[in-house]
Scaffold this active site. Structure first.
Site, PDB file in Angstrom:
ATOM      1  N   GLY A  31       0.809  -1.222   0.000  1.00 11.07           N
ATOM      2  CA  GLY A  31       0.000   0.000   0.000  1.00 11.07           C
ATOM      3  C   GLY A  31       0.836   1.264   0.000  1.00 11.07           C
ATOM      4  N   GLU A  35       3.458   6.614  -7.775  1.00  8.71           N
ATOM      5  CA  GLU A  35       3.449   6.342  -9.210  1.00  8.71           C
ATOM      6  C   GLU A  35       4.144   5.012  -9.550  1.00  8.71           C
ATOM      7  OE1 GLU A  35       1.666   7.456 -11.585  1.00  8.71           O
ATOM      8  OE2 GLU A  35       2.761   6.354 -13.117  1.00  8.71           O
ATOM      9  N   GLY A  36       5.131   4.622  -8.738  1.00  9.06           N
ATOM     10  CA  GLY A  36       5.809   3.336  -8.976  1.00  9.06           C
ATOM     11  C   GLY A  36       4.812   2.181  -8.927  1.00  9.06           C
ATOM     12  N   HIS A  37       3.974   2.154  -7.863  1.00  7.45           N
ATOM     13  CA  HIS A  37       2.970   1.082  -7.751  1.00  7.45           C
ATOM     14  C   HIS A  37       1.974   1.159  -8.912  1.00  7.45           C
ATOM     15  CE1 HIS A  37       3.897   1.677  -3.318  1.00  7.45           C
ATOM     16  NE2 HIS A  37       4.085   0.379  -3.454  1.00  7.45           N
ATOM     17  N   GLN A  61       7.954  -9.332   7.687  1.00  9.30           N
ATOM     18  CA  GLN A  61       9.174  -8.870   7.024  1.00  9.30           C
ATOM     19  C   GLN A  61       9.805  -7.645   7.688  1.00  9.30           C
ATOM     20  OE1 GLN A  61       6.838  -8.225   3.273  1.00  9.30           O
ATOM     21  NE2 GLN A  61       8.263  -6.546   2.957  1.00  9.30           N
ATOM     22  N   GLY A 147       8.407  -4.553  -8.732  1.00  8.77           N
ATOM     23  CA  GLY A 147       9.302  -3.456  -9.094  1.00  8.77           C
ATOM     24  C   GLY A 147      10.742  -3.903  -8.919  1.00  8.77           C
ATOM     25  N   MET A 184      11.259   6.153  -6.600  1.00 12.64           N
ATOM     26  CA  MET A 184      10.030   6.273  -5.798  1.00 12.64           C
ATOM     27  C   MET A 184       9.977   5.166  -4.769  1.00 12.64           C
ATOM     28  SD  MET A 184       7.095   7.587  -8.287  1.00 12.64           S
ATOM     29  CE  MET A 184       7.389   9.019  -9.331  1.00 12.64           C
ATOM     30  N   SER A 185       9.564   5.530  -3.550  1.00 15.04           N
ATOM     31  CA  SER A 185       9.467   4.568  -2.457  1.00 15.04           C
ATOM     32  C   SER A 185       8.443   5.095  -1.465  1.00 15.04           C
ATOM     33  CB  SER A 185      10.835   4.451  -1.774  1.00 15.04           C
ATOM     34  OG  SER A 185      10.683   3.902  -0.484  1.00 15.04           O
TER      35      SER A 185
HETATM   36  O1  PAF Z   1       7.844  -5.101  -2.147  1.00 16.88           O
HETATM   37  C1  PAF Z   1       6.927  -5.083  -1.290  1.00 16.88           C
HETATM   38  O2  PAF Z   1       6.125  -4.134  -1.203  1.00 16.88           O
HETATM   39  C2  PAF Z   1       6.780  -6.255  -0.334  1.00 16.88           C
HETATM   40  O3  PAF Z   1       8.018  -6.746   0.048  1.00 16.88           O
HETATM   41  C3  PAF Z   1       5.888  -7.364  -0.891  1.00 16.88           C
HETATM   42  C4  PAF Z   1       6.483  -8.012  -2.119  1.00 16.88           C
HETATM   43  C5  PAF Z   1       4.510  -6.810  -1.223  1.00 16.88           C
HETATM   44  C6  PAF Z   1       5.705  -8.464   0.165  1.00 16.88           C
HETATM   45  O4  PAF Z   1       5.116  -7.973   1.317  1.00 16.88           O
END
Ligand code: PAF
Length: 285
Positions: A31, A35-37, A61, A147, A184-185
């Site tokens: 979420g 723009e990257g997503h 993670q 990405g 972008m992050s």
């Molecule tokens: O790249 C990410 O946003 C996350 O590591 C992913 C692949 C959605 C897994 O939670």
């Protein structure tokens, strides 16, 4: 656009589509869309009949001192952006359904997960591969789009698919950058104006490395030592790693070739940023 939260509801939706011969592209995300997503979502449309975006901030993670609690979340904004970018389903499961009490199964890709980001984020890639495997099982996509800013993540996921004989095609999308070069992050929103300006050291380092290679320099240690000096000139930036690696197995390279990728990770204030770039012109991923 549908919003699904139940795991069995999501699987049932996918099974119905597959049974009628339709294909599904998955874009896994946490979420806070930028723009990257959105480019991943639009790109995914080219590979399948339906696009499913998963929106799940995966607790597995994040390390104990990382930003899980403050990770930016805005479901309504994200859902509206997904709908505007042609997504068919947003799948946003509840953490308690993904990891119910008693949950104890993890997937680890041994070697590839250990170096680079894995060195400073123990357990991170195991968290990624575990959630991605679960999402693959639930959504059952034909194609998944990631990405390539998270270059090591992509390599680790590809390895998992190969090792587990999993027939899902992985598509790598090029790093999407702001006009001034910053990759972008979702974490860029943590940066103050001064930190954001310091963060440009990453894209500048990639550009500089390409210039050196363009001038005929091939010795990785010489290139890396120049880059480290360039980045360290800004005292706000702490280098975590700067490496030239082979793009397939992520092993360090002594001599730059067609498969070389420069991988970088830095800390600026409390924010950790990564970036990467091929050193000799080529496709991403
Ligand atoms: O790249 C990410 O946003 C996350 O590591 C992913 C692949 C959605 C897994 O939670």
């Amino acid at each position: 656009m549908k919003i699904l939260r139940g795991l069995s509801e999501m699987s049932a939706w996918s099974c119905e589509r597959s049974a009628s011969g339709k294909t599904i592209a998955l874009v896994p995300t946490m979420g806070c869309f930028h723009e990257g997503h959105l480019s991943l979502m639009r790109h995914a449309r080219r590979f399948a009949d339906y696009v499913v975006v998963t929106l799940f901030v995966n607790p597995l993670q994040f390390g104990p001192r990382e930003d899980f609690a403050r990770y930016p979340r805005d479901f309504d904004r994200d859902a509206a952006l997904a709908a505007a970018n042609g997504v068919d389903v947003v799948f946003a499961p509840d953490p308690a359904d993904m990891y119910p009490p008693g949950y104890q199964t993890h997937i680890t890709v041994d070697q590839l997960s250990q170096g680079l980001c894995g060195r400073n984020r123990p357990g991170h890639f195991s968290g990624v591969t575990t959630v991605v495997a679960k999402l693959f099982h639930i959504v059952r996509p034909n194609v998944a789009v990631f990405g390539s800013k998270d270059f090591q993540q992509l390599a680790v996921i590809r390895r998992m698919l190969e090792d587990l004989n999993w027939d899902i095609k992985i598509i790598a999308h090029p790093v999407v950058r702001e006009a001034d070069g910053l990759a972008m992050s979702s974490r860029n929103i943590y940066l103050s104006a001064a930190e954001r300006s310091s963060a440009l050291c990453l894209s500048r380092a990639i550009k500089h490395a390409r210039q050196l290679v363009g001038q005929g320099l091939r010795e990785a240690t010489t290139i890396l030592s120049e880059l480290r000096d360039l980045i360290a000139a800004d005292q706000a930036v702490q280098i975590e790693y700067v490496n030239v690696v082979d793009r397939f197995n992520l092993s360090d390279q002594a001599v730059v070739d067609q498969d070389s990728v420069l991988l970088l990770a830095v800390r600026i204030g409390h924010t950790r940023l990564i970036d990467n770039g091929r050193l000799i012109e080529g496709e991403v991923g």
